[in-house]
Design a protein around this motif. Structure first.
Motif, PDB file in Angstrom:
ATOM      1  N   VAL A  51      20.144  14.629  31.095  1.00 37.41           N
ATOM      2  CA  VAL A  51      19.132  15.599  30.655  1.00 37.41           C
ATOM      3  C   VAL A  51      17.770  14.897  30.706  1.00 37.41           C
ATOM      4  CG1 VAL A  51      18.347  17.152  28.827  1.00 37.41           C
ATOM      5  CG2 VAL A  51      20.798  16.722  29.128  1.00 37.41           C
ATOM      6  N   PRO A  52      17.025  15.065  31.798  1.00 34.22           N
ATOM      7  CA  PRO A  52      15.714  14.417  31.898  1.00 34.22           C
ATOM      8  C   PRO A  52      14.636  15.274  31.235  1.00 34.22           C
ATOM      9  CG  PRO A  52      16.168  15.566  33.917  1.00 34.22           C
ATOM     10  CD  PRO A  52      17.343  15.835  32.999  1.00 34.22           C
ATOM     11  N   GLN A  53      13.460  14.682  31.012  1.00 34.12           N
ATOM     12  CA  GLN A  53      12.342  15.480  30.549  1.00 34.12           C
ATOM     13  C   GLN A  53      11.862  16.374  31.697  1.00 34.12           C
ATOM     14  OE1 GLN A  53      11.210  15.927  27.565  1.00 34.12           O
ATOM     15  NE2 GLN A  53       9.543  17.260  28.185  1.00 34.12           N
ATOM     16  N   VAL A  54      11.439  15.749  32.784  1.00 32.49           N
ATOM     17  CA  VAL A  54      11.116  16.465  34.022  1.00 32.49           C
ATOM     18  C   VAL A  54      11.794  15.712  35.157  1.00 32.49           C
ATOM     19  CG1 VAL A  54       9.298  17.208  35.593  1.00 32.49           C
ATOM     20  CG2 VAL A  54       8.898  17.286  33.135  1.00 32.49           C
ATOM     21  N   VAL A  55      12.498  16.407  36.015  1.00 32.95           N
ATOM     22  CA  VAL A  55      13.267  15.752  37.077  1.00 32.95           C
ATOM     23  C   VAL A  55      12.317  15.084  38.079  1.00 32.95           C
ATOM     24  CG1 VAL A  55      14.938  16.086  38.927  1.00 32.95           C
ATOM     25  CG2 VAL A  55      15.128  17.431  36.828  1.00 32.95           C
ATOM     26  N   SER A  56      12.552  13.782  38.317  1.00 32.18           N
ATOM     27  CA  SER A  56      11.772  13.034  39.309  1.00 32.18           C
ATOM     28  C   SER A  56      12.708  12.490  40.383  1.00 32.18           C
ATOM     29  CB  SER A  56      11.030  11.875  38.636  1.00 32.18           C
ATOM     30  OG  SER A  56      11.957  10.894  38.183  1.00 32.18           O
ATOM     31  N   GLN A  57      12.132  11.911  41.421  1.00 30.03           N
ATOM     32  CA  GLN A  57      12.939  11.316  42.486  1.00 30.03           C
ATOM     33  C   GLN A  57      13.805  10.181  41.936  1.00 30.03           C
ATOM     34  OE1 GLN A  57      13.462  12.269  45.477  1.00 30.03           O
ATOM     35  NE2 GLN A  57      11.893  13.830  45.753  1.00 30.03           N
ATOM     36  N   ASP A  58      13.257   9.406  40.975  1.00 27.41           N
ATOM     37  CA  ASP A  58      14.033   8.302  40.396  1.00 27.41           C
ATOM     38  C   ASP A  58      15.186   8.815  39.543  1.00 27.41           C
ATOM     39  OD1 ASP A  58      12.455   6.479  41.668  1.00 27.41           O
ATOM     40  OD2 ASP A  58      11.192   6.035  39.938  1.00 27.41           O
ATOM     41  N   ASP A  59      15.003   9.958  38.866  1.00 23.34           N
ATOM     42  CA  ASP A  59      16.112  10.576  38.123  1.00 23.34           C
ATOM     43  C   ASP A  59      17.240  10.944  39.086  1.00 23.34           C
ATOM     44  OD1 ASP A  59      15.050  10.630  35.446  1.00 23.34           O
ATOM     45  OD2 ASP A  59      13.698  12.197  36.099  1.00 23.34           O
ATOM     46  N   LEU A  60      16.869  11.498  40.234  1.00 25.58           N
ATOM     47  CA  LEU A  60      17.863  11.867  41.235  1.00 25.58           C
ATOM     48  C   LEU A  60      18.602  10.638  41.760  1.00 25.58           C
ATOM     49  CD1 LEU A  60      15.739  14.474  43.274  1.00 25.58           C
ATOM     50  CD2 LEU A  60      17.575  14.977  41.645  1.00 25.58           C
ATOM     51  N   GLY A  72      18.734  20.286  34.958  1.00 26.22           N
ATOM     52  CA  GLY A  72      17.298  20.507  35.039  1.00 26.22           C
ATOM     53  C   GLY A  72      16.947  21.144  36.374  1.00 26.22           C
ATOM     54  N   PRO A  73      15.779  21.754  36.448  1.00 31.61           N
ATOM     55  CA  PRO A  73      15.384  22.431  37.685  1.00 31.61           C
ATOM     56  C   PRO A  73      14.926  21.451  38.752  1.00 31.61           C
ATOM     57  CG  PRO A  73      13.641  22.600  36.057  1.00 31.61           C
ATOM     58  CD  PRO A  73      14.783  21.915  35.378  1.00 31.61           C
ATOM     59  N   ASP A  74      14.948  21.882  39.989  1.00 34.23           N
ATOM     60  CA  ASP A  74      14.414  21.105  41.090  1.00 34.23           C
ATOM     61  C   ASP A  74      12.948  20.780  40.808  1.00 34.23           C
ATOM     62  OD1 ASP A  74      12.831  21.151  43.830  1.00 34.23           O
ATOM     63  OD2 ASP A  74      14.885  20.557  44.286  1.00 34.23           O
ATOM     64  N   HIS A  75      12.549  19.528  41.090  1.00 34.99           N
ATOM     65  CA  HIS A  75      11.194  19.113  40.714  1.00 34.99           C
ATOM     66  C   HIS A  75      10.124  19.907  41.460  1.00 34.99           C
ATOM     67  CE1 HIS A  75      12.045  16.621  44.257  1.00 34.99           C
ATOM     68  NE2 HIS A  75      10.742  16.455  44.409  1.00 34.99           N
ATOM     69  N   HIS A  76      10.439  20.454  42.627  1.00 34.75           N
ATOM     70  CA  HIS A  76       9.479  21.310  43.344  1.00 34.75           C
ATOM     71  C   HIS A  76       9.241  22.619  42.578  1.00 34.75           C
ATOM     72  CE1 HIS A  76       9.415  18.645  46.761  1.00 34.75           C
ATOM     73  NE2 HIS A  76      10.729  18.729  46.899  1.00 34.75           N
ATOM     74  N   LEU A  77      10.294  23.164  41.964  1.00 32.93           N
ATOM     75  CA  LEU A  77      10.137  24.367  41.149  1.00 32.93           C
ATOM     76  C   LEU A  77       9.313  24.087  39.906  1.00 32.93           C
ATOM     77  CD1 LEU A  77      13.741  25.913  41.351  1.00 32.93           C
ATOM     78  CD2 LEU A  77      11.652  26.807  42.393  1.00 32.93           C
ATOM     79  N   VAL A  78       9.523  22.909  39.315  1.00 37.84           N
ATOM     80  CA  VAL A  78       8.746  22.527  38.131  1.00 37.84           C
ATOM     81  C   VAL A  78       7.267  22.442  38.482  1.00 37.84           C
ATOM     82  CG1 VAL A  78       8.307  20.696  36.443  1.00 37.84           C
ATOM     83  CG2 VAL A  78      10.656  21.335  37.008  1.00 37.84           C
ATOM     84  N   GLN A  79       6.944  21.802  39.603  1.00 42.87           N
ATOM     85  CA  GLN A  79       5.547  21.708  40.032  1.00 42.87           C
ATOM     86  C   GLN A  79       4.942  23.090  40.251  1.00 42.87           C
ATOM     87  OE1 GLN A  79       5.765  19.194  43.510  1.00 42.87           O
ATOM     88  NE2 GLN A  79       5.252  17.359  42.357  1.00 42.87           N
ATOM     89  N   LEU A  80       5.728  24.014  40.743  1.00 39.79           N
ATOM     90  CA  LEU A  80       5.230  25.348  41.075  1.00 39.79           C
ATOM     91  C   LEU A  80       4.991  26.183  39.828  1.00 39.79           C
ATOM     92  CD1 LEU A  80       4.560  27.310  43.392  1.00 39.79           C
ATOM     93  CD2 LEU A  80       6.980  28.001  43.374  1.00 39.79           C
ATOM     94  N   TYR A  81       5.910  26.093  38.833  1.00 39.39           N
ATOM     95  CA  TYR A  81       5.851  27.010  37.701  1.00 39.39           C
ATOM     96  C   TYR A  81       5.453  26.376  36.372  1.00 39.39           C
ATOM     97  CZ  TYR A  81       8.070  30.310  40.868  1.00 39.39           C
ATOM     98  OH  TYR A  81       8.341  31.129  41.931  1.00 39.39           O
ATOM     99  N   SER A  82       5.258  25.064  36.327  1.00 34.52           N
ATOM    100  CA  SER A  82       4.835  24.441  35.070  1.00 34.52           C
ATOM    101  C   SER A  82       3.327  24.523  34.874  1.00 34.52           C
ATOM    102  CB  SER A  82       5.278  22.971  35.016  1.00 34.52           C
ATOM    103  OG  SER A  82       4.679  22.231  36.074  1.00 34.52           O
ATOM    104  N   SER A  83       2.595  24.919  35.909  1.00 40.01           N
ATOM    105  CA  SER A  83       1.150  25.095  35.771  1.00 40.01           C
ATOM    106  C   SER A  83       0.873  26.385  34.999  1.00 40.01           C
ATOM    107  CB  SER A  83       0.487  25.169  37.147  1.00 40.01           C
ATOM    108  OG  SER A  83       0.909  26.329  37.836  1.00 40.01           O
ATOM    109  N   LYS A  84      -0.365  26.506  34.508  1.00 46.17           N
ATOM    110  CA  LYS A  84      -0.738  27.707  33.757  1.00 46.17           C
ATOM    111  C   LYS A  84      -0.602  28.959  34.617  1.00 46.17           C
ATOM    112  CE  LYS A  84      -2.112  24.827  30.547  1.00 46.17           C
ATOM    113  NZ  LYS A  84      -1.216  24.497  29.445  1.00 46.17           N
ATOM    114  N   SER A  85      -1.010  28.872  35.888  1.00 49.84           N
ATOM    115  CA  SER A  85      -0.919  30.047  36.773  1.00 49.84           C
ATOM    116  C   SER A  85       0.535  30.368  37.096  1.00 49.84           C
ATOM    117  CB  SER A  85      -1.718  29.807  38.055  1.00 49.84           C
ATOM    118  OG  SER A  85      -1.277  28.643  38.725  1.00 49.84           O
ATOM    119  N   GLY A  86       1.379  29.329  37.263  1.00 49.42           N
ATOM    120  CA  GLY A  86       2.801  29.557  37.524  1.00 49.42           C
ATOM    121  C   GLY A  86       3.488  30.247  36.365  1.00 49.42           C
TER     122      GLY A  86
END
Length: 477
Positions: A51-60, A72-86
């Motif tokens: 259970v990571p905080q946010v999935v990174s390449q090193d976690d993988l 946890g979600p794919d880190h690309h999805l986190v980058q897309l939807y963790s922003s205020k606009s996402g």
């Protein structure tokens, strides 16, 4: 088994090698073969996952070495939807109301034009937040009171009444927009202020990063009484959405979350749970799994002669939150469980019969630089001398969660009592006492204790008034 059979704390052997580098735990673990082998031995014959905080390449990479899955979600999805606009896109799909807003602001001219348009379409909104798209915990905000400094505001109001339903048309607003755009640069320069003055000493410091990152403009609710809330969710790999915790948030300073109180008492539990589940379903539809926290605000809005309560979705944080961790500690130590149907926090009777409804205040973000020079045994002796402690029979009192012996200036607290006013008073007394004991006239230190105590005192007064009003209504009926 006991606690020591359930929890194993391992320190990667390479952590001292990289102590000068700010590296994530998984990054250090990749180079710690001995620790990786110990983890493999502990997992042998058992089902396990990370259970990571946010999935990174090193976690993988670590998950691949250990041969276990990641929750946890794919880190690309986190980058897309963790922003205020996402997050706003997810709220919109979930049909959860959001504040009036504009996203992706990349120039000062665009900021002025978009803010002017928002103001002219939301004349009841006095205060506007300017947010950096990827910052959390209140560090990436600036606040501006616009209408109180807008010289043409009275005239614009009259114009909106004169046009009536046609006011939403661009041609009706054209001259009003022109006048507001002329005034806004001066208002922003004089009256917009970053919330975190240490990070952004001046407005221009904040503005430079705001337009560089593509900032967000967001309206504050048109009310003097705003309550922030948070719901923790778990989206299982099967797609099932679980509501784990629902809390009212407590600020240490404007828009900076310090802790939570639970059960939340600001919104009907069913309404809040339903809104959070819709957000969870919208996330699931995008392939997001794992833990996430959903932030809301609620307030009372006047509509002519009618007053209604509104609920807005404002932010989504992916990962296992600190307040959910505190909630798990609360459940383990006190036996308290939150019923997601009724919203109640209930504990079973202990040896002294101390069961029933409970109210809790929790935080993992207490900070006082003077605590760093006090050893833990001395700290707990001080608490004992002032009767700050936990009664395991009555299931009420105060618990502390220790962050790290090398970071003693950071501290977590959990207070549990039989009513909301009592738990607020208990937490306020504990924090005030500790602050007085560790501070001297010549050594005040840097802390968030003062702001937290002021906020707790205000909430305590309000909760007591609400309780008295409830008793009075019940007596009349």
């Amino acid at each position: 088994g006991g606690l020591m059979d359930r929890i194993h704390v391992l320190t990667p052997e390479r952590i001292k090698t990289f102590h000068r580098h700010k590296m994530a735990l998984s990054s250090v673990l990749m180079y710690s073969n001995h620790t990786l082998q110990r983890i493999k031995n502990l997992m042998a014959g058992k089902e396990a996952y990370i259970v990571p905080q946010v999935v990174s390449q090193d976690d993988l990479a670590v998950a691949d070495i250990l041969g276990v899955p990641i929750l946890g979600p794919d880190h690309h999805l986190v980058q897309l939807y963790s922003s205020k606009s996402g997050a706003k896109k997810i709220f919109t799909d979930a049909k959860v109301q959001v504040p009036p807003h504009e996203v992706d602001i990349f120039s000062e001219g665009q900021l002025v034009e978009k803010l002017a348009s928002l103001v002219v379409n939301n004349l009841a909104t006095r205060r506007w937040l300017l947010k950096l798209p990827n910052h959390v915990h209140g560090s990436g905000f600036a606040v501006c009171e616009v209408t109180s400094h807008l010289k043409c505001y009275s005239w614009v109001l009259k114009e909106s009444l004169r046009y009536g339903e046609k006011w939403s048309k661009r041609w009706a607003q054209e001259y009003a927009l022109k006048r507001i755009i002329e005034e806004l640069p001066g208002i922003l320069e004089s009256h917009a202020f970053p919330v975190d003055r240490q990070m952004f000493p001046a407005w221009q410091d904040f503005l430079a990063l705001f337009v560089n990152e593509g900032g967000v403009i967001e309206g504050c609710p048109p009310s003097d009484s705003i309550v922030p809330l948070c719901v923790d969710l778990l989206i299982e790999p099967t797609g099932k959405v679980n509501v784990l915790s629902m809390q009212d948030q407590i600020w240490s300073s404007p828009y900076c979350v310090w802790g939570v109180s639970l059960p939340q008492t600001s919104v009907p539990p069913g309404q809040l749970r339903a809104a959070a589940e819709c957000v969870g379903e919208a996330c699931r539809a995008r392939g997001i799994i794992g833990y996430l926290s959903v932030d809301f605000v609620t307030f009372l809005r006047h509509h002519t002669d009618v007053m209604s309560q509104e609920l807005w979705g404002v932010d989504i944080d992916f990962g296992y939150s600190p307040h959910l961790a505190q909630h798990q500690v609360l459940s383990y130590v006190t036996g308290a469980r939150q019923d997601m149907e009724s919203g109640r926090l209930v504990t079973t009777a202990g040896g002294g019969g101390g069961g029933g409804d409970r109210y809790a205040v929790m935080s993992a973000r207490l900070f006082h630089t003077n605590l760093s020079i006090i050893q833990y045994p001395v700290f707990f002796q001080m608490c004992k001398a002032h009767h700050i402690g936990y009664d395991s029979k009555e299931r009420r009192g105060t618990l502390f969660t220790l962050v790290d012996c090398s970071q003693r200036e950071h501290l977590g607290i959990i207070c549990l009592e039989s009513s909301l006013p009592k738990v607020l008073e208990s937490c306020l007394r504990s924090l005030s006492t500790i602050h007085q004991e560790v501070s001297t006239q010549n050594m005040q230190g840097v802390s968030n204790f003062k702001g937290v105590c002021q906020e707790l005192a205000a909430i305590t007064d309000q909760s007591q008034e609400n309780e008295e009003d409830t008793i009075e209504r019940d007596t009349q009926h």
